[in-house]
Write an enzyme that holds these catalytic residues in place. Sequence first.
Site, PDB file in Angstrom:
ATOM      1  N   ARG A  89       8.976   0.701  -7.137  1.00 50.88           N
ATOM      2  CA  ARG A  89       7.934  -0.259  -6.744  1.00 50.88           C
ATOM      3  C   ARG A  89       7.167   0.269  -5.541  1.00 50.88           C
ATOM      4  NH1 ARG A  89       6.828  -3.499  -1.831  1.00 50.88           N
ATOM      5  NH2 ARG A  89       5.659  -5.324  -2.518  1.00 50.88           N
ATOM      6  N   VAL A  90       5.863   0.129  -5.572  1.00 51.87           N
ATOM      7  CA  VAL A  90       5.003   0.533  -4.456  1.00 51.87           C
ATOM      8  C   VAL A  90       4.309  -0.696  -3.907  1.00 51.87           C
ATOM      9  CG1 VAL A  90       3.050   1.963  -3.740  1.00 51.87           C
ATOM     10  CG2 VAL A  90       4.631   2.809  -5.493  1.00 51.87           C
ATOM     11  N   GLY A  91       4.393  -0.905  -2.625  1.00 44.07           N
ATOM     12  CA  GLY A  91       3.744  -2.039  -1.988  1.00 44.07           C
ATOM     13  C   GLY A  91       2.394  -1.684  -1.413  1.00 44.07           C
ATOM     14  N   ASP A  92       1.902  -2.544  -0.525  1.00 49.95           N
ATOM     15  CA  ASP A  92       0.574  -2.325   0.039  1.00 49.95           C
ATOM     16  C   ASP A  92       0.575  -1.361   1.216  1.00 49.95           C
ATOM     17  OD1 ASP A  92       1.984  -4.465   1.449  1.00 49.95           O
ATOM     18  OD2 ASP A  92       0.159  -4.707   2.617  1.00 49.95           O
TER      19      ASP A  92
ATOM     20  N   THR B 150       0.907  -7.143   6.725  1.00 47.38           N
ATOM     21  CA  THR B 150       2.294  -7.477   6.440  1.00 47.38           C
ATOM     22  C   THR B 150       2.332  -8.749   5.606  1.00 47.38           C
ATOM     23  OG1 THR B 150       4.400  -8.188   7.421  1.00 47.38           O
ATOM     24  CG2 THR B 150       2.430  -8.659   8.687  1.00 47.38           C
ATOM     25  N   GLY B 151       3.225  -8.807   4.650  1.00 47.61           N
ATOM     26  CA  GLY B 151       3.299  -9.998   3.814  1.00 47.61           C
ATOM     27  C   GLY B 151       3.697  -9.662   2.397  1.00 47.61           C
TER      28      GLY B 151
ATOM     29  N   THR C 191       7.812  -5.571   7.512  1.00 44.30           N
ATOM     30  CA  THR C 191       7.034  -4.356   7.675  1.00 44.30           C
ATOM     31  C   THR C 191       6.577  -4.209   9.117  1.00 44.30           C
ATOM     32  OG1 THR C 191       6.241  -4.480   5.401  1.00 44.30           O
ATOM     33  CG2 THR C 191       4.854  -3.282   6.952  1.00 44.30           C
TER      34      THR C 191
ATOM     35  N   GLY D 253       3.181  -7.953  -0.570  1.00 39.83           N
ATOM     36  CA  GLY D 253       2.360  -6.774  -0.789  1.00 39.83           C
ATOM     37  C   GLY D 253       1.491  -6.793  -2.019  1.00 39.83           C
TER      38      GLY D 253
END
Length: 319
Positions: A210-213, A233-234, A182, A236
Amino acid sequence: MSVTEKNQSSSTETSIVIHGGAGSMRSDEMSEEKQSACRDALRAALRDGNTVLRSGGSALDAVEAAVTTMESIPLFNAARGAVLTSEGTVELEAAIMDGATRRAGALTGGKTVRHPIRAARTIMDVSSHVMLAQDGAEAFVREQGLETVENDHFITASRRSSPEEGESSSETSGAEFEASGTVGAVALDEDGNLAAGSSTGGTSGKHLGRVGDSPLIGAGTYAHNAACAVSATGQGEFFVRGVAAHDIAARMRFGGVALEEAVRSTIGEIEALGGVGGVIALDRDGNIAMPFSTSGMFRACVDTEGRTRIRIFAQDSGE
């Protein structure tokens, strides 16, 4: 590991911090050629964002400029170079937030917009919404006349030929990777305003939808002039569960702690949940923090004194 620069008095000097993902990269496993390419990419994005600030531009414009540059470089998992879903396609996410007004815009499930961060900025600027998703986001992009491309544009040859390895391949893998993770930027402008932005292709092999952070305000992206600007970043899911970006700001606003303590405490809580990653953060006094719980994070900054730092590994002296 983090780098923190202290400027104790209030300042109208500018600063910008960027990242290109955290992971388990090691200096003895990454070729000099790859290291040089990554540093050059970070340098280019930093230059583009800092040029906006030095010209009197806003923190929002600087963040957008820096992230747009990283979206154009296939070394990063954002726009061109993004990882593939379980169906072999790309779904893009981005968010941007203004620390002065706390206006925000976010996109998830983007398939054709060339620069997701610009879509997020447009959502913030011209709509009454914060987030648009999937087909609705695509329709908005077309309505606003933003530049679009075929989904294949985002897929590099190495991404298409790489096996799907789940979440770890985009954010926490070892040496064998085309792109890092990211991307994000935080900035402080001459008016003392903060902004934050993030852009990502998510995790490799992710389920459709899928939705990340990154596009979730308060999880992977957040800015508040009374506290700080943050891009994460990481892994999520853990940053979503920890509401990490807002947690850092809340520790500062309500706990009265300094930026460095706030980010370290939050990263520690993410680790306790079982997740790894990092953040970049910047407060209104120009203090910078770049902590991470992995062995490396692509990161760079220009502080309020005009000093540039570009780093990859935990023990990296960089430049």
